[in-house]
Design a protein around this motif. Structure first.
Motif, PDB file in Angstrom:
ATOM      1  N   HIS A 157      11.621 -18.363  85.648  1.00 39.00           N
ATOM      2  CA  HIS A 157      11.617 -18.148  84.197  1.00 39.00           C
ATOM      3  C   HIS A 157      12.369 -16.876  83.840  1.00 39.00           C
ATOM      4  CE1 HIS A 157      10.273 -17.937  80.067  1.00 39.00           C
ATOM      5  NE2 HIS A 157       9.721 -16.769  80.298  1.00 39.00           N
ATOM      6  N   VAL A 158      12.140 -15.806  84.591  1.00 38.69           N
ATOM      7  CA  VAL A 158      12.836 -14.548  84.319  1.00 38.69           C
ATOM      8  C   VAL A 158      14.340 -14.717  84.548  1.00 38.69           C
ATOM      9  CG1 VAL A 158      13.117 -12.143  85.036  1.00 38.69           C
ATOM     10  CG2 VAL A 158      10.827 -13.117  84.823  1.00 38.69           C
ATOM     11  N   CYS A 159      14.709 -15.429  85.596  1.00 38.52           N
ATOM     12  CA  CYS A 159      16.137 -15.669  85.866  1.00 38.52           C
ATOM     13  C   CYS A 159      16.777 -16.460  84.723  1.00 38.52           C
ATOM     14  CB  CYS A 159      16.309 -16.409  87.186  1.00 38.52           C
ATOM     15  SG  CYS A 159      15.873 -15.415  88.637  1.00 38.52           S
ATOM     16  N   PHE A 160      16.009 -17.377  84.139  1.00 44.16           N
ATOM     17  CA  PHE A 160      16.500 -18.129  82.973  1.00 44.16           C
ATOM     18  C   PHE A 160      16.790 -17.170  81.818  1.00 44.16           C
ATOM     19  CE2 PHE A 160      15.332 -20.109  78.873  1.00 44.16           C
ATOM     20  CZ  PHE A 160      16.372 -21.021  78.776  1.00 44.16           C
ATOM     21  N   LEU A 161      15.866 -16.260  81.562  1.00 39.42           N
ATOM     22  CA  LEU A 161      16.059 -15.290  80.481  1.00 39.42           C
ATOM     23  C   LEU A 161      17.263 -14.398  80.743  1.00 39.42           C
ATOM     24  CD1 LEU A 161      12.339 -14.244  79.848  1.00 39.42           C
ATOM     25  CD2 LEU A 161      13.734 -15.808  78.482  1.00 39.42           C
ATOM     26  N   GLN A 162      17.552 -14.146  82.020  1.00 38.33           N
ATOM     27  CA  GLN A 162      18.705 -13.325  82.394  1.00 38.33           C
ATOM     28  C   GLN A 162      19.989 -14.148  82.507  1.00 38.33           C
ATOM     29  OE1 GLN A 162      17.117 -11.510  86.056  1.00 38.33           O
ATOM     30  NE2 GLN A 162      17.047  -9.557  84.959  1.00 38.33           N
ATOM     31  N   GLU A 163      19.872 -15.446  82.289  1.00 36.39           N
ATOM     32  CA  GLU A 163      21.008 -16.374  82.394  1.00 36.39           C
ATOM     33  C   GLU A 163      21.595 -16.421  83.802  1.00 36.39           C
ATOM     34  OE1 GLU A 163      23.828 -15.681  79.258  1.00 36.39           O
ATOM     35  OE2 GLU A 163      22.305 -15.815  77.691  1.00 36.39           O
ATOM     36  N   ASP A 164      20.755 -16.162  84.791  1.00 35.62           N
ATOM     37  CA  ASP A 164      21.151 -16.279  86.195  1.00 35.62           C
ATOM     38  C   ASP A 164      20.661 -17.657  86.680  1.00 35.62           C
ATOM     39  OD1 ASP A 164      21.702 -16.131  88.876  1.00 35.62           O
ATOM     40  OD2 ASP A 164      20.676 -14.220  89.212  1.00 35.62           O
ATOM     41  N   TYR A 165      21.426 -18.680  86.331  1.00 37.95           N
ATOM     42  CA  TYR A 165      20.954 -20.048  86.547  1.00 37.95           C
ATOM     43  C   TYR A 165      20.990 -20.466  88.015  1.00 37.95           C
ATOM     44  CZ  TYR A 165      21.569 -19.914  81.530  1.00 37.95           C
ATOM     45  OH  TYR A 165      21.500 -19.547  80.209  1.00 37.95           O
TER      46      TYR A 165
ATOM     47  N   LEU B  49       7.742  -8.195  81.028  1.00 34.55           N
ATOM     48  CA  LEU B  49       8.385  -9.203  80.191  1.00 34.55           C
ATOM     49  C   LEU B  49       8.098  -8.957  78.716  1.00 34.55           C
ATOM     50  CD1 LEU B  49       7.934 -12.643  82.012  1.00 34.55           C
ATOM     51  CD2 LEU B  49      10.069 -11.519  81.404  1.00 34.55           C
ATOM     52  N   GLN B  50       6.863  -8.617  78.419  1.00 33.94           N
ATOM     53  CA  GLN B  50       6.471  -8.411  77.030  1.00 33.94           C
ATOM     54  C   GLN B  50       7.204  -7.251  76.379  1.00 33.94           C
ATOM     55  OE1 GLN B  50       1.993  -8.881  77.988  1.00 33.94           O
ATOM     56  NE2 GLN B  50       2.139  -9.392  75.823  1.00 33.94           N
ATOM     57  N   VAL B  51       7.602  -6.263  77.170  1.00 36.40           N
ATOM     58  CA  VAL B  51       8.343  -5.129  76.596  1.00 36.40           C
ATOM     59  C   VAL B  51       9.850  -5.259  76.821  1.00 36.40           C
ATOM     60  CG1 VAL B  51       6.387  -3.564  76.810  1.00 36.40           C
ATOM     61  CG2 VAL B  51       8.048  -3.676  78.675  1.00 36.40           C
ATOM     62  N   GLY B  52      10.282  -6.410  77.342  1.00 36.92           N
ATOM     63  CA  GLY B  52      11.709  -6.667  77.508  1.00 36.92           C
ATOM     64  C   GLY B  52      12.359  -6.051  78.729  1.00 36.92           C
ATOM     65  N   GLU B  53      11.548  -5.618  79.691  1.00 37.34           N
ATOM     66  CA  GLU B  53      12.089  -5.023  80.933  1.00 37.34           C
ATOM     67  C   GLU B  53      12.314  -6.135  81.962  1.00 37.34           C
ATOM     68  OE1 GLU B  53      13.015  -2.041  81.553  1.00 37.34           O
ATOM     69  OE2 GLU B  53      11.980  -0.638  80.216  1.00 37.34           O
ATOM     70  N   LEU B  54      13.364  -6.917  81.747  1.00 42.45           N
ATOM     71  CA  LEU B  54      13.587  -8.090  82.588  1.00 42.45           C
ATOM     72  C   LEU B  54      13.904  -7.723  84.037  1.00 42.45           C
ATOM     73  CD1 LEU B  54      15.660 -10.442  80.227  1.00 42.45           C
ATOM     74  CD2 LEU B  54      13.203 -10.379  80.609  1.00 42.45           C
ATOM     75  N   ASP B  55      14.699  -6.692  84.234  1.00 42.14           N
ATOM     76  CA  ASP B  55      15.057  -6.309  85.609  1.00 42.14           C
ATOM     77  C   ASP B  55      13.817  -5.889  86.396  1.00 42.14           C
ATOM     78  OD1 ASP B  55      17.723  -6.830  85.174  1.00 42.14           O
ATOM     79  OD2 ASP B  55      18.254  -4.758  84.731  1.00 42.14           O
ATOM     80  N   LYS B  56      12.936  -5.130  85.762  1.00 45.18           N
ATOM     81  CA  LYS B  56      11.721  -4.693  86.446  1.00 45.18           C
ATOM     82  C   LYS B  56      10.782  -5.871  86.691  1.00 45.18           C
ATOM     83  CE  LYS B  56      11.715   0.126  84.893  1.00 45.18           C
ATOM     84  NZ  LYS B  56      10.963   1.174  84.146  1.00 45.18           N
ATOM     85  N   ALA B  57      10.707  -6.787  85.736  1.00 44.66           N
ATOM     86  CA  ALA B  57       9.877  -7.978  85.927  1.00 44.66           C
ATOM     87  C   ALA B  57      10.399  -8.788  87.114  1.00 44.66           C
ATOM     88  CB  ALA B  57       9.877  -8.832  84.663  1.00 44.66           C
ATOM     89  N   ARG B  58      11.710  -8.937  87.175  1.00 44.06           N
ATOM     90  CA  ARG B  58      12.299  -9.701  88.273  1.00 44.06           C
ATOM     91  C   ARG B  58      12.052  -9.029  89.623  1.00 44.06           C
ATOM     92  NH1 ARG B  58      18.342 -12.361  88.432  1.00 44.06           N
ATOM     93  NH2 ARG B  58      18.487 -12.731  90.669  1.00 44.06           N
ATOM     94  N   ALA B  59      12.230  -7.704  89.675  1.00 45.35           N
ATOM     95  CA  ALA B  59      12.005  -6.986  90.933  1.00 45.35           C
ATOM     96  C   ALA B  59      10.560  -7.137  91.394  1.00 45.35           C
ATOM     97  CB  ALA B  59      12.352  -5.509  90.758  1.00 45.35           C
ATOM     98  N   THR B  60       9.628  -7.088  90.458  1.00 49.05           N
ATOM     99  CA  THR B  60       8.211  -7.241  90.799  1.00 49.05           C
ATOM    100  C   THR B  60       7.932  -8.645  91.331  1.00 49.05           C
ATOM    101  OG1 THR B  60       7.597  -5.640  89.088  1.00 49.05           O
ATOM    102  CG2 THR B  60       5.855  -7.072  89.905  1.00 49.05           C
ATOM    103  N   LEU B  61       8.532  -9.646  90.695  1.00 53.42           N
ATOM    104  CA  LEU B  61       8.320 -11.024  91.137  1.00 53.42           C
ATOM    105  C   LEU B  61       9.025 -11.307  92.462  1.00 53.42           C
ATOM    106  CD1 LEU B  61       8.588 -12.742  87.647  1.00 53.42           C
ATOM    107  CD2 LEU B  61       6.542 -12.619  89.092  1.00 53.42           C
ATOM    108  N   GLU B  62      10.131 -10.638  92.706  1.00 48.65           N
ATOM    109  CA  GLU B  62      10.780 -10.763  94.020  1.00 48.65           C
ATOM    110  C   GLU B  62       9.832 -10.241  95.105  1.00 48.65           C
ATOM    111  OE1 GLU B  62      13.551 -12.201  94.754  1.00 48.65           O
ATOM    112  OE2 GLU B  62      14.998 -12.030  93.103  1.00 48.65           O
ATOM    113  N   GLN B  63       9.157  -9.115  94.830  1.00 47.70           N
ATOM    114  CA  GLN B  63       8.171  -8.578  95.770  1.00 47.70           C
ATOM    115  C   GLN B  63       7.026  -9.562  95.967  1.00 47.70           C
ATOM    116  OE1 GLN B  63       7.349  -4.769  93.731  1.00 47.70           O
ATOM    117  NE2 GLN B  63       7.976  -3.752  95.610  1.00 47.70           N
ATOM    118  N   LEU B  64       6.584 -10.142  94.864  1.00 48.85           N
ATOM    119  CA  LEU B  64       5.457 -11.075  94.929  1.00 48.85           C
ATOM    120  C   LEU B  64       5.798 -12.306  95.759  1.00 48.85           C
ATOM    121  CD1 LEU B  64       2.654 -12.064  93.998  1.00 48.85           C
ATOM    122  CD2 LEU B  64       3.767 -12.970  91.945  1.00 48.85           C
ATOM    123  N   THR B  65       6.968 -12.888  95.537  1.00 45.61           N
ATOM    124  CA  THR B  65       7.339 -14.092  96.275  1.00 45.61           C
ATOM    125  C   THR B  65       7.593 -13.787  97.749  1.00 45.61           C
ATOM    126  OG1 THR B  65       9.627 -13.797  95.502  1.00 45.61           O
ATOM    127  CG2 THR B  65       8.242 -15.334  94.278  1.00 45.61           C
ATOM    128  N   ALA B  66       8.043 -12.556  98.039  1.00 45.01           N
ATOM    129  CA  ALA B  66       8.214 -12.165  99.445  1.00 45.01           C
ATOM    130  C   ALA B  66       6.859 -12.036 100.124  1.00 45.01           C
ATOM    131  CB  ALA B  66       8.982 -10.852  99.536  1.00 45.01           C
TER     132      ALA B  66
END
Length: 308
Positions: A101-109, A70-87
């Motif tokens: 929060h990441v989905c909000f930043l990606q406007e995937d409401y 997130l800090q370097v702006g890699e939203l897709d990678k942050a989301r993929a990592t969090l998808e793994q975490l929640t699974a």
């Protein structure tokens, strides 16, 4: 028999040693990554976390890695990592909140709302989860559900400033000015003044009641934060709506002096100058705005077309 047992024992010992070595390597990589992140060395921290996770799936390290992405702006990678975490840990609300929060930043409401609902399933009393759900509902134009969720967030935490402020914004979007202003009262109190709340209060008042009272809110924000672009924009728009173009031009002169690299302030002053009849000054400001930010061009064309 003794030799056979010895061979088996040696193999077992070797496997255990390998696991210990991997665990040691994992720990070194993980905590090197934590230290690097703390020092602002994010690319190195990311490499450490990625290599650590290649050795062992660890929830805490996934959190660290997602945060670094997130800090370097890699939203897709942050989301993929969090998808793994929640699974891996679907019963932990924190992962779902981070994903939302990441989905909000990606406007995937829609996915944001789904993540918030999962967080509420694991922790129904979470003010943060209700707030996330309310924010998602608002972005999906479901104002009534947004009000419900934000009210529940405030019930769970009566000091949840963001939930109260967003509920006021939702109410105002629904035309409920009185109710919105009531929500803003504690956020505009002198001992706990909130800049965004003052701006919203000023916006509501200039649209529905005494324009000068609303503009006083913008003045208060500018005293708190002389570089508040939004306060200048809102006050300037209110002055122009009341045909007080000279005052608007003076206001934007002040803004440009304070923020000489702010394209939006030149754009707004250009619009005020155009409305006051100073076309040459307006053209100069519009050129400067586009020079600073080419994205201003489309809005600027609209200003001139409206004058035509």
């Amino acid at each position: 028999m003794g030799l056979f047992s010895s061979l088996l024992g040696g193999k077992k010992s070797s496997e255990e040693q390998q696991k210990k070595d991997e665990r040691r390597k994992f720990d070194v990589l993980k905590y090197d990554g934590v230290r690097a992140r703390g020092m602002g060395q994010l690319p190195y921290a990311i490499r450490c976390f990625e290599q650590a996770l290649a050795l062992q799936a660890d929830a805490e390290t996934m959190h660290y890695l997602a945060g670094a992405y997130l800090q370097v702006g890699e939203l897709d990678k942050a989301r993929a990592t969090l998808e793994q975490l929640t699974a891996a840990e679907p019963e932990q609300a924190g992962g779902w909140l981070s994903l939302g929060h990441v989905c909000f930043l990606q406007e995937d409401y829609a996915r944001m709302r789904a993540a918030a609902e999962q967080a509420l399933r694991t922790d129904g009393g979470s003010a943060a989860a209700h707030y996330l759900a309310g924010m998602a509902a608002y972005r999906l134009h479901d104002s009534l559900q947004a009000i419900v969720q934000l009210t529940q967030a405030m019930a769970a935490d009566d000091r949840h400033v963001a939930a109260r402020l967003l509920r006021a914004e939702v109410l105002w979007s629904m035309g409920q000015a009185r109710e919105a202003l009531e929500d803003l009262v504690p956020l505009c109190a002198p001992e706990a003044v909130n800049e965004d709340a003052l701006l919203l209060k000023g916006e509501i008042l200039t649209a529905t009641k005494d324009g000068d009272e609303g503009m006083a809110c913008f003045d208060e924000v500018m005293e708190l934060n002389p570089f508040s672009e939004k306060a200048y924009r809102l006050k300037g728009a209110s002055l122009l709506a009341r045909k007080r173009t000279k005052e608007a031009c003076d206001l934007f002169d002040e803004a440009v002096e304070l923020m000489p690299d702010n394209a939006r302030m030149y754009e707004e002053r250009g619009r005020a100058r155009l409305l006051s009849g100073d076309k040459d000054g307006a053209v100069a400001d519009m050129k400067k705005a586009i020079e600073l930010d080419p994205a201003c061009g489309q809005r600027i064309n609209g200003h001139f077309n409206n004058q035509g």
